[in-house]
Design a protein around this motif. Structure first.
Motif, PDB file in Angstrom:
ATOM      1  N   TYR A  95       0.832  -1.207   0.000  1.00  0.00           N
ATOM      2  CA  TYR A  95       0.000   0.000   0.000  1.00  0.00           C
ATOM      3  C   TYR A  95       0.868   1.259   0.000  1.00  0.00           C
ATOM      4  N   THR A  96       1.199   1.735   1.187  1.00  0.00           N
ATOM      5  CA  THR A  96       2.044   2.917   1.341  1.00  0.00           C
ATOM      6  C   THR A  96       2.634   2.874   2.740  1.00  0.00           C
ATOM      7  N   ASP A  97       3.667   3.638   2.980  1.00  0.00           N
ATOM      8  CA  ASP A  97       4.282   3.664   4.304  1.00  0.00           C
ATOM      9  C   ASP A  97       3.457   4.590   5.204  1.00  0.00           C
ATOM     10  N   PHE A  98       2.477   3.995   5.872  1.00  0.00           N
ATOM     11  CA  PHE A  98       1.589   4.798   6.717  1.00  0.00           C
ATOM     12  C   PHE A  98       2.344   5.497   7.840  1.00  0.00           C
ATOM     13  N   ASP A  99       3.431   4.867   8.349  1.00  0.00           N
ATOM     14  CA  ASP A  99       4.177   5.475   9.447  1.00  0.00           C
ATOM     15  C   ASP A  99       4.836   6.788   9.034  1.00  0.00           C
ATOM     16  N   ALA A 100       5.061   6.968   7.734  1.00  0.00           N
ATOM     17  CA  ALA A 100       5.696   8.196   7.262  1.00  0.00           C
ATOM     18  C   ALA A 100       4.693   9.331   7.086  1.00  0.00           C
ATOM     19  N   LEU A 101       3.403   9.030   7.200  1.00  0.00           N
ATOM     20  CA  LEU A 101       2.373  10.047   7.012  1.00  0.00           C
ATOM     21  C   LEU A 101       2.109  10.793   8.314  1.00  0.00           C
ATOM     22  N   PRO A 102       1.589  12.019   8.241  1.00  0.00           N
ATOM     23  CA  PRO A 102       1.112  12.681   9.457  1.00  0.00           C
ATOM     24  C   PRO A 102       0.074  11.807  10.163  1.00  0.00           C
ATOM     25  N   HIS A 103       0.023  11.913  11.465  1.00  0.00           N
ATOM     26  CA  HIS A 103      -0.783  10.982  12.253  1.00  0.00           C
ATOM     27  C   HIS A 103      -2.227  10.906  11.781  1.00  0.00           C
ATOM     28  N   ARG A 104      -2.866  12.032  11.525  1.00  0.00           N
ATOM     29  CA  ARG A 104      -4.280  12.038  11.157  1.00  0.00           C
ATOM     30  C   ARG A 104      -4.518  11.427   9.778  1.00  0.00           C
ATOM     31  N   GLU A 105      -3.485  11.322   8.951  1.00  0.00           N
ATOM     32  CA  GLU A 105      -3.653  10.779   7.609  1.00  0.00           C
ATOM     33  C   GLU A 105      -3.421   9.272   7.541  1.00  0.00           C
ATOM     34  N   ARG A 106      -3.093   8.662   8.676  1.00  0.00           N
ATOM     35  CA  ARG A 106      -2.916   7.209   8.697  1.00  0.00           C
ATOM     36  C   ARG A 106      -4.283   6.543   8.781  1.00  0.00           C
ATOM     37  N   ASN A 107      -4.967   6.548   7.689  1.00  0.00           N
ATOM     38  CA  ASN A 107      -6.356   6.096   7.649  1.00  0.00           C
ATOM     39  C   ASN A 107      -6.627   5.482   6.286  1.00  0.00           C
ATOM     40  N   MET A 108      -7.235   4.296   6.279  1.00  0.00           N
ATOM     41  CA  MET A 108      -7.436   3.579   5.030  1.00  0.00           C
ATOM     42  C   MET A 108      -8.436   4.274   4.120  1.00  0.00           C
ATOM     43  N   ALA A 109      -9.433   4.950   4.688  1.00  0.00           N
ATOM     44  CA  ALA A 109     -10.402   5.657   3.847  1.00  0.00           C
ATOM     45  C   ALA A 109      -9.750   6.867   3.185  1.00  0.00           C
ATOM     46  N   ARG A 110      -8.947   7.624   3.942  1.00  0.00           N
ATOM     47  CA  ARG A 110      -8.239   8.754   3.335  1.00  0.00           C
ATOM     48  C   ARG A 110      -7.308   8.274   2.233  1.00  0.00           C
ATOM     49  N   TYR A 111      -6.600   7.166   2.500  1.00  0.00           N
ATOM     50  CA  TYR A 111      -5.708   6.603   1.479  1.00  0.00           C
ATOM     51  C   TYR A 111      -6.500   6.211   0.236  1.00  0.00           C
ATOM     52  N   MET A 112      -7.623   5.533   0.435  1.00  0.00           N
ATOM     53  CA  MET A 112      -8.383   5.005  -0.696  1.00  0.00           C
ATOM     54  C   MET A 112      -8.924   6.115  -1.592  1.00  0.00           C
ATOM     55  N   PHE A 113      -9.383   7.218  -0.989  1.00  0.00           N
ATOM     56  CA  PHE A 113     -10.045   8.257  -1.772  1.00  0.00           C
ATOM     57  C   PHE A 113      -9.157   9.448  -2.113  1.00  0.00           C
ATOM     58  N   LEU A 114      -8.126   9.707  -1.323  1.00  0.00           N
ATOM     59  CA  LEU A 114      -7.349  10.929  -1.523  1.00  0.00           C
ATOM     60  C   LEU A 114      -5.953  10.682  -2.073  1.00  0.00           C
ATOM     61  N   ASP A 115      -5.516   9.431  -2.131  1.00  0.00           N
ATOM     62  CA  ASP A 115      -4.204   9.103  -2.686  1.00  0.00           C
ATOM     63  C   ASP A 115      -4.407   8.499  -4.075  1.00  0.00           C
ATOM     64  N   GLU A 116      -3.940   9.188  -5.087  1.00  0.00           N
ATOM     65  CA  GLU A 116      -4.143   8.718  -6.460  1.00  0.00           C
ATOM     66  C   GLU A 116      -3.527   7.345  -6.682  1.00  0.00           C
ATOM     67  N   ALA A 117      -2.465   7.015  -5.928  1.00  0.00           N
ATOM     68  CA  ALA A 117      -1.824   5.710  -6.085  1.00  0.00           C
ATOM     69  C   ALA A 117      -2.780   4.567  -5.748  1.00  0.00           C
ATOM     70  N   ALA A 118      -3.734   4.804  -4.839  1.00  0.00           N
ATOM     71  CA  ALA A 118      -4.690   3.754  -4.473  1.00  0.00           C
ATOM     72  C   ALA A 118      -5.569   3.381  -5.653  1.00  0.00           C
ATOM     73  N   ARG A 119      -5.941   4.362  -6.454  1.00  0.00           N
ATOM     74  CA  ARG A 119      -6.781   4.090  -7.629  1.00  0.00           C
ATOM     75  C   ARG A 119      -6.010   3.292  -8.674  1.00  0.00           C
ATOM     76  N   GLU A 120      -4.706   3.518  -8.740  1.00  0.00           N
ATOM     77  CA  GLU A 120      -3.878   2.760  -9.681  1.00  0.00           C
ATOM     78  C   GLU A 120      -3.600   1.353  -9.161  1.00  0.00           C
ATOM     79  N   LEU A 121      -3.493   1.208  -7.846  1.00  0.00           N
ATOM     80  CA  LEU A 121      -3.139  -0.083  -7.261  1.00  0.00           C
ATOM     81  C   LEU A 121      -4.276  -1.086  -7.373  1.00  0.00           C
ATOM     82  N   HIS A 122      -5.503  -0.672  -7.070  1.00  0.00           N
ATOM     83  CA  HIS A 122      -6.645  -1.595  -7.052  1.00  0.00           C
ATOM     84  C   HIS A 122      -7.211  -1.765  -8.451  1.00  0.00           C
TER      85      HIS A 122
END
Length: 300
Positions: free
Chosen positions: A146-173
């Protein structure tokens, strides 16, 4: 009977409306009536008839008014609306919220023993998901997938934010829409149990403003429980992957979920996963050698 406007009652109103809109009279075993129907699915009076309650009672219930709903009535509504087990559970949660003052949720943390489980599972991706789909922990292979969640700001370590706000998620799935809809359904299921969670309200507001797909699917009020299944990925480093997942609930915290991803033995996906694992198997990447990240979710 007084009108209430709590989040739980709003969710009950919208959930009932969305469910009856999806059931046709024919599916419910009713004789079709002549003339044009002004609403999709069942009318309120038809739901009341199927559930064996008065039309006035059902109308008050669907309008979000606070009525004392018995288990037998909820069972009858679940049958009338043809709800599955997950939808039935959600109906009970939003119709009969706990009668207590909402209190701040205590921070979630991953137990040391659970961290040791992640340390030992070096050949498969493993994540620990908490409230509102916060990512509490992930082993190196999960971060590589997926992505290195530990490198993200604390509030952004969230699967829903990753799924909808990270363009890489749309390419991965490969089937991003199905994965994203499941994410929305999981959030709705959580909202039924914790309607007063301010962090959830913040998350829903942000995603609704920033993504039209999320906004549209949230309004559909589908609910989803992750148990097991498979997902297809197109990883930028190792290509196509089909992984089976199992979602397990650790004892002690029903709002945590341990997600494990495996590949069919001898398959191209297993080969690709091993290749990805070999690239993460460095001293800097091992969880045992590194300090534990702060896994507390943003509660309180």
């Amino acid at each position: 009977m007084t009108d209430q406007s709590s989040p739980g009652n709003t969710e009950l109103r919208d959930f009932l409306r969305s469910r009856r809109a999806r059931v046709s009279p024919e599916e419910a075993g009713l004789t079709p009536q002549p003339g044009t129907r002004r609403v999709p699915g069942l009318r309120r009076e038809e739901v009341a008839q199927l559930a064996g309650v008065s039309v006035d009672y059902y109308v008050r219930l669907e309008r979000g008014r606070h009525v004392n709903v018995s288990e037998s009535v909820l069972d009858a509504l679940a049958r009338a609306l043809r709800l599955n087990d997950t939808e039935r559970e959600h109906l009970f949660a939003v119709a009969r919220p706990a009668r207590r003052q909402p209190r701040p949720l205590s921070p979630q943390r991953v137990r040391p023993g659970l961290y040791r489980v992640l340390d030992t599972m070096i050949d498969i991706p493993v994540v620990v998901i908490g409230r509102r789909l916060d990512v509490l922990a992930a082993n190196p292979l999960a971060k590589a997938l997926y992505t290195d969640f530990d490198a993200l700001p604390h509030r952004e370590r969230n699967m829903a934010r990753y799924m909808f706000l990270d363009e890489a998620a749309r390419e991965l799935h490969v089937d991003w829409e199905a994965a994203a809809r499941g994410t929305v359904g999981s959030l709705h299921l959580y909202a039924g149990r914790h309607p007063d969670d301010p962090r959830l309200a913040e998350l829903i507001g942000e995603l609704s403003l920033r993504d039209k797909d999320f906004r549209r699917w949230w309004a559909e009020h589908d609910v989803h429980r992750r148990t097991h299944g498979s997902k297809r990925y197109h990883h930028p480093l190792v290509g196509e992957l089909t992984l089976a997942y199992e979602a397990l609930t650790p004892t002690g915290d029903p709002d945590q979920m341990l997600g494990l991803y495996t590949a069919e033995p001898g398959s191209p996906s297993e080969h690709a996963l091993r290749l990805l694992a070999s690239w993460t198997a460095t001293p800097a990447a091992t969880t045992a050698a590194a300090p534990r990240p702060d896994s507390a979710s943003l509660d309180g």
